[in-house]
Design a protein around this motif. Structure first.
Motif, PDB file in Angstrom:
ATOM      1  N   ALA A 323       0.922  -1.202  -0.020  1.00 10.33           N
ATOM      2  CA  ALA A 323       0.071   0.064   0.001  1.00 10.33           C
ATOM      3  C   ALA A 323       0.872   1.177  -0.051  1.00 10.33           C
ATOM      4  O   ALA A 323       1.637   1.270   0.943  1.00 10.33           O
ATOM      5  N   ALA A 324       0.792   2.105  -1.024  1.00 12.11           N
ATOM      6  CA  ALA A 324       1.648   3.270  -1.044  1.00 12.11           C
ATOM      7  C   ALA A 324       0.918   4.341  -0.251  1.00 12.11           C
ATOM      8  O   ALA A 324      -0.243   4.391  -0.242  1.00 12.11           O
ATOM      9  N   CYS A 325       1.966   4.933   0.705  1.00  4.94           N
ATOM     10  CA  CYS A 325       1.263   6.109   1.327  1.00  4.94           C
ATOM     11  C   CYS A 325       2.213   7.345   1.197  1.00  4.94           C
ATOM     12  O   CYS A 325       3.134   7.754   1.872  1.00  4.94           O
ATOM     13  N   LEU A 344       4.795   6.864   4.328  1.00  3.92           N
ATOM     14  CA  LEU A 344       5.373   5.589   4.862  1.00  3.92           C
ATOM     15  C   LEU A 344       6.472   4.958   3.525  1.00  3.92           C
ATOM     16  O   LEU A 344       6.095   5.271   2.597  1.00  3.92           O
ATOM     17  N   PRO A 345       7.133   4.406   4.259  1.00  3.97           N
ATOM     18  CA  PRO A 345       8.218   3.703   3.264  1.00  3.97           C
ATOM     19  C   PRO A 345       7.515   2.692   2.085  1.00  3.97           C
ATOM     20  O   PRO A 345       6.671   2.341   2.471  1.00  3.97           O
ATOM     21  N   ALA A 346       8.451   2.558   1.152  1.00  3.75           N
ATOM     22  CA  ALA A 346       8.136   1.717   0.264  1.00  3.75           C
ATOM     23  C   ALA A 346       8.122   0.307   0.640  1.00  3.75           C
ATOM     24  O   ALA A 346       8.931   0.006   1.593  1.00  3.75           O
ATOM     25  N   GLY A 347       7.081  -0.508   0.254  1.00  4.32           N
ATOM     26  CA  GLY A 347       6.720  -1.830   0.858  1.00  4.32           C
ATOM     27  C   GLY A 347       5.800  -1.915   2.010  1.00  4.32           C
ATOM     28  O   GLY A 347       5.659  -2.816   2.528  1.00  4.32           O
ATOM     29  N   SER A 348       5.474  -0.753   2.429  1.00  5.95           N
ATOM     30  CA  SER A 348       4.394  -0.733   3.460  1.00  5.95           C
ATOM     31  C   SER A 348       3.148  -1.398   2.982  1.00  5.95           C
ATOM     32  O   SER A 348       2.938  -1.395   1.752  1.00  5.95           O
ATOM     33  N   THR A 349       2.350  -1.843   4.174  1.00  5.56           N
ATOM     34  CA  THR A 349       1.119  -2.597   3.591  1.00  5.56           C
ATOM     35  C   THR A 349      -0.233  -2.055   4.100  1.00  5.56           C
ATOM     36  O   THR A 349      -0.103  -0.745   4.653  1.00  5.56           O
ATOM     37  N   PHE A 350      -1.340  -2.631   3.688  1.00  5.12           N
ATOM     38  CA  PHE A 350      -2.667  -2.003   3.746  1.00  5.12           C
ATOM     39  C   PHE A 350      -2.906  -1.840   5.461  1.00  5.12           C
ATOM     40  O   PHE A 350      -3.284  -1.116   6.047  1.00  5.12           O
ATOM     41  N   ARG A 351      -2.088  -3.121   6.263  1.00  6.68           N
ATOM     42  CA  ARG A 351      -2.095  -3.098   7.781  1.00  6.68           C
ATOM     43  C   ARG A 351      -1.636  -1.797   8.097  1.00  6.68           C
ATOM     44  O   ARG A 351      -2.010  -0.946   9.051  1.00  6.68           O
ATOM     45  N   ASP A 352      -0.242  -1.560   7.611  1.00 11.99           N
ATOM     46  CA  ASP A 352       0.386  -0.357   8.076  1.00 11.99           C
ATOM     47  C   ASP A 352      -0.211   0.837   7.802  1.00 11.99           C
ATOM     48  O   ASP A 352      -0.336   1.888   8.598  1.00 11.99           O
ATOM     49  N   SER A 353      -0.778   1.114   6.745  1.00 15.15           N
ATOM     50  CA  SER A 353      -1.778   2.281   6.472  1.00 15.15           C
ATOM     51  C   SER A 353      -2.763   2.515   7.343  1.00 15.15           C
ATOM     52  O   SER A 353      -3.059   3.641   7.827  1.00 15.15           O
ATOM     53  N   PHE A 354      -3.520   1.454   7.740  1.00 15.29           N
ATOM     54  CA  PHE A 354      -4.687   1.321   8.739  1.00 15.29           C
ATOM     55  C   PHE A 354      -4.039   1.840  10.151  1.00 15.29           C
ATOM     56  O   PHE A 354      -4.689   2.766  10.938  1.00 15.29           O
ATOM     57  N   ALA A 355      -3.175   1.118  10.458  1.00 14.86           N
ATOM     58  CA  ALA A 355      -2.660   1.277  11.718  1.00 14.86           C
ATOM     59  C   ALA A 355      -1.930   2.707  12.001  1.00 14.86           C
ATOM     60  O   ALA A 355      -2.012   3.541  13.298  1.00 14.86           O
ATOM     61  N   ALA A 469      -2.972  -3.948  15.563  1.00 15.86           N
ATOM     62  CA  ALA A 469      -1.698  -3.470  14.887  1.00 15.86           C
ATOM     63  C   ALA A 469      -1.673  -1.785  15.349  1.00 15.86           C
ATOM     64  O   ALA A 469      -0.634  -1.197  15.646  1.00 15.86           O
ATOM     65  N   THR A 470      -3.029  -1.239  15.184  1.00 16.27           N
ATOM     66  CA  THR A 470      -2.948   0.191  15.561  1.00 16.27           C
ATOM     67  C   THR A 470      -2.413   0.629  16.884  1.00 16.27           C
ATOM     68  O   THR A 470      -1.735   1.568  16.985  1.00 16.27           O
ATOM     69  N   VAL A 471      -2.567  -0.471  17.755  1.00 13.98           N
ATOM     70  CA  VAL A 471      -2.023  -0.179  19.419  1.00 13.98           C
ATOM     71  C   VAL A 471      -0.602  -0.701  19.301  1.00 13.98           C
ATOM     72  O   VAL A 471       0.276  -0.049  20.090  1.00 13.98           O
ATOM     73  N   THR A 472      -0.292  -1.816  18.752  1.00  8.74           N
ATOM     74  CA  THR A 472       1.046  -2.290  18.987  1.00  8.74           C
ATOM     75  C   THR A 472       2.306  -1.514  18.179  1.00  8.74           C
ATOM     76  O   THR A 472       3.371  -1.184  18.795  1.00  8.74           O
ATOM     77  N   TYR A 473       1.954  -0.925  17.254  1.00  5.95           N
ATOM     78  CA  TYR A 473       2.761  -0.022  16.417  1.00  5.95           C
ATOM     79  C   TYR A 473       2.458   1.085  15.866  1.00  5.95           C
ATOM     80  O   TYR A 473       3.062   1.862  14.906  1.00  5.95           O
ATOM     81  N   GLY A 474       1.267   1.476  15.842  1.00  5.87           N
ATOM     82  CA  GLY A 474       0.604   2.339  15.125  1.00  5.87           C
ATOM     83  C   GLY A 474       0.269   3.720  16.063  1.00  5.87           C
ATOM     84  O   GLY A 474       0.578   4.142  17.142  1.00  5.87           O
ATOM     85  N   ALA A 475      -0.804   4.441  15.479  1.00  5.81           N
ATOM     86  CA  ALA A 475      -1.320   5.712  16.214  1.00  5.81           C
ATOM     87  C   ALA A 475      -2.083   5.593  17.680  1.00  5.81           C
ATOM     88  O   ALA A 475      -2.209   6.688  18.065  1.00  5.81           O
ATOM     89  N   GLY A 476      -2.477   4.249  17.788  1.00  4.85           N
ATOM     90  CA  GLY A 476      -2.987   3.862  19.300  1.00  4.85           C
ATOM     91  C   GLY A 476      -1.840   3.772  20.257  1.00  4.85           C
ATOM     92  O   GLY A 476      -2.227   3.025  21.081  1.00  4.85           O
ATOM     93  N   TRP A 477      -0.841   4.002  20.015  1.00 11.79           N
ATOM     94  CA  TRP A 477       0.611   3.931  21.062  1.00 11.79           C
ATOM     95  C   TRP A 477       0.107   4.273  22.591  1.00 11.79           C
ATOM     96  O   TRP A 477       0.701   3.599  23.277  1.00 11.79           O
ATOM     97  N   ALA A 478      -0.930   5.142  22.808  1.00 11.09           N
ATOM     98  CA  ALA A 478      -1.408   5.131  24.332  1.00 11.09           C
ATOM     99  C   ALA A 478      -1.610   4.269  24.754  1.00 11.09           C
ATOM    100  O   ALA A 478      -1.836   4.307  26.227  1.00 11.09           O
ATOM    101  N   LEU A 479      -2.195   3.310  24.195  1.00 13.28           N
ATOM    102  CA  LEU A 479      -3.018   1.989  24.923  1.00 13.28           C
ATOM    103  C   LEU A 479      -1.991   0.719  24.948  1.00 13.28           C
ATOM    104  O   LEU A 479      -2.310  -0.325  25.161  1.00 13.28           O
ATOM    105  N   LYS A 480      -0.714   0.905  24.562  1.00 10.45           N
ATOM    106  CA  LYS A 480       0.243  -0.279  24.058  1.00 10.45           C
ATOM    107  C   LYS A 480       0.600  -0.887  25.548  1.00 10.45           C
ATOM    108  O   LYS A 480       0.488  -1.984  25.355  1.00 10.45           O
ATOM    109  N   ASP A 481       0.601  -0.322  26.502  1.00  8.50           N
ATOM    110  CA  ASP A 481       1.065  -0.814  27.831  1.00  8.50           C
ATOM    111  C   ASP A 481      -0.331  -1.051  28.690  1.00  8.50           C
ATOM    112  O   ASP A 481      -0.331  -1.584  30.107  1.00  8.50           O
TER     113      ASP A 481
END
Length: 545
Positions: A323-325, A344-355, A469-481
């Motif tokens: 997925a291009a971003c 987002l860098p080349a090779g990023s995925t749909f999952r990455d773009s969502f997260a 994935a949004t929580v573990t490495y994406g924009a939802g980082w505030a909930l990671k712990d």
């Protein structure tokens, strides 16, 4: 002890004045409608003394009906006492209309040179209905005719030191939480006015149920002017006891939601639902007033990407697809960009773009969700349907885009797409449950729930994967712990015409190990991840404490 409207005599004073405190019902109504004396004609030649005495009584009655207490007192042999009691009665009862009329045909001379004049009192009291009774005044001549004043003149069954007042009937039902205890959530429960009528929230919605169907929730009583204690009833309540209204609110979840909103100076709301059955567990708003958690209408911003992702998944796009971003995406001269213009860098995925919430990817994929595809995907979440939750709610709107630019905006929750916090919490709940369960607040009062088609299993699994994935490495980082495997989607929704645009901060999600889904919105609150995320984190920590 019941509380009544009341007036009393101040200790050490010969002048009776209205009580000030919990027993007084508002101030004297100005401009009170009434009818005056019109005619005292009777068959034959009238007795002059009887006629003059009756006219004086009618002057007193007109002043009383018009809440002119001082004038009424001046027409009696005890001006201060008469003024005090008339003022007390009319302030306490505050009738909308009063007709107090002497009966000239029944007026007659009695011993001691006095004239006895019967009269009828008719009052229309908004909160207690009609009050009608008969009384008698005696008039004596001391230069001029004067009404011989005593407390029973005002109401025959009253004694000195007493007055008429309104009693709120202790039969109203209670708004309860899911455990059957009184619900303490002001923006949900609402208010009851001084007449005992619900005027907002569930108190207004279920006023007939809670009041027992009483048209008049108060009754007229005789009370002691000093203590305010009821002495006797004058009218009956005339209503059966009201019924309780039981909600689905969980007091622990509600308390956690209310606590999570503390410390924010913006309008902020949080709503939580049980994905298994749609039961609304919490609805908190700060400040209070309109229940924005259930009724608010907002652009959902990137939280709507859960719906757009659903449409893409239904079209065959996989979470691991490339997925291009890019920094920008142009649509007919309109430029769309990511927050702070990230790429987002080349090779990023749909999952990455969502997260990471890449706007330009979703805008770039708009051709795959053209026509009614977004509206159709929204139906899996009940958006735009007619919900009956047991109180007022806004159920969302996802119109079919009328242009390519509108379609581009819709893919990222802008344009004409609107949702409430409750509606977006239902999106998160549907992803967790795999099937839409219409939110409900008062189950016993819901006649028909909205339904929706069931999401395909592979779509559900993909959405769960991407929201985690949004929580573990994406924009939802505030909930990671946060314990309990939270899943989330952030949103930063533009609104208004300012440059740069103002933004609402959103976060929606659900707990993998708890039966709770939720949505947070901060009006004009900045960024979803940066600002709404910490609020959601406080809420979830409280649930796990």
């Amino acid at each position: 002890m019941s509380h009544y409207s009341n007036s009393r005599t101040r200790p050490g004073s010969s002048r009776m004045k209205p009580i000030v405190g919990t027993f007084v019902v508002l101030s004297v109504l100005g401009g009170l409608g009434y009818w005056g004396y019109t005619s005292l004609a009777a068959p034959g030649e009238p007795d002059k003394d009887v006629q003059e005495a009756t006219e004086r009584v009618q002057e007193f009655l007109d002043a009383w009906a018009g809440s002119k207490a001082a004038e009424a007192g001046s027409l009696t042999d005890s001006p201060e006492n008469a003024e005090s009691l008339v003022k007390s009665v009319m302030t306490n009862l505050k009738p909308k209309k009063a007709l107090i009329k002497a009966s000239s045909s029944e007026a007659k001379k009695i011993d001691g040179g006095k004239v006895q004049v019967p009269f009828t009192v008719e009052m229309d009291i908004a909160s207690a209905g009609k009050l009608t009774y008969e009384s008698t005044a005696k008039v004596l001549k001391k230069g001029e005719w004067q009404v011989e004043f005593s407390t029973p003149v005002i109401y025959p069954e009253m004694e000195p030191g007493q007055t008429l007042a309104l009693k709120t009937n202790e039969t109203r039902g209670t708004v309860l939480d899911t455990h059957g205890r009184e619900l303490t959530a002001p923006s949900l429960v609402g208010d009851v006015n001084e007449d005992g009528k619900g005027i907002s929230g569930l108190q207004a919605r279920y006023d007939k149920v809670l009041s027992g169907g009483a048209a008049h929730p108060r009754s007229v009583v005789v009370v002691d002017r000093t203590s305010g204690q009821q002495v006797k009833a004058v009218t009956k309540a005339g209503a059966k006891p009201g019924e309780d209204v039981r909600t689905t609110i969980d007091p622990k979840v509600q308390a956690a939601a209310a606590e999570a909103l503390q410390g924010t100076d913006k309008n902020i709301s949080l709503v939580a639902v049980d994905p298994r059955n749609g039961h609304i567990l919490a609805a908190a708003n700060r400040p209070g007033g309109m229940n924005r958690a259930l009724e608010g209408r907002y652009p959902p911003g990137s939280t709507f990407k859960a719906v757009t992702a659903t449409a893409l998944l239904l079209k065959g796009v996989k979470p691991g697809d490339e997925a291009a971003c890019p920094k920008f995406q142009s649509v007919n001269g309109q430029q769309f960009e990511n927050q702070k213009q990230f790429v987002l860098p080349a090779g990023s995925t749909f999952r990455d773009s969502f997260a990471k919430s890449c706007n330009t990817f979703f805008v770039g994929e708009r051709a795959k969700v053209s026509g009614s595809a977004l509206k159709d995907a929204a139906r899996y979440y009940g958006m735009g349907e007619d919900w009956d939750i047991g109180t007022a709610s806004y159920d969302g709107s996802v119109p079919v885009p009328e242009s390519d630019n509108e379609l581009a905006a819709s893919t990222i929750g802008q344009g004409k797409v609107l949702a409430s916090p409750l509606g977006m919490a239902a999106v998160a709940a549907t992803i967790k449950e795999g099937e839409f369960k219409q939110p409900v607040l008062v189950p016993d009062q819901v006649k028909k729930k909205a339904t929706a088609p069931k999401l395909p299993g592979d779509v559900v699994e993909a959405l769960r994967d991407m929201s985690r994935a949004t929580v573990t490495y994406g924009a939802g980082w505030a909930l990671k712990d946060i314990p309990g495997s939270p899943h989330a989607k952030t949103g930063t929704a533009e609104y208004g015409a300012a440059t740069p645009p103002q933004t609402h901060a959103w976060m929606i999600g659900y707990q993998g190990e708890l039966d709770v889904a939720w949505a947070v919105i901060i009006e004009d609150g900045g960024s979803g991840g940066q600002d709404a995320g910490p609020v959601a984190a406080r809420f979830l920590r409280s649930l796990h404490s």
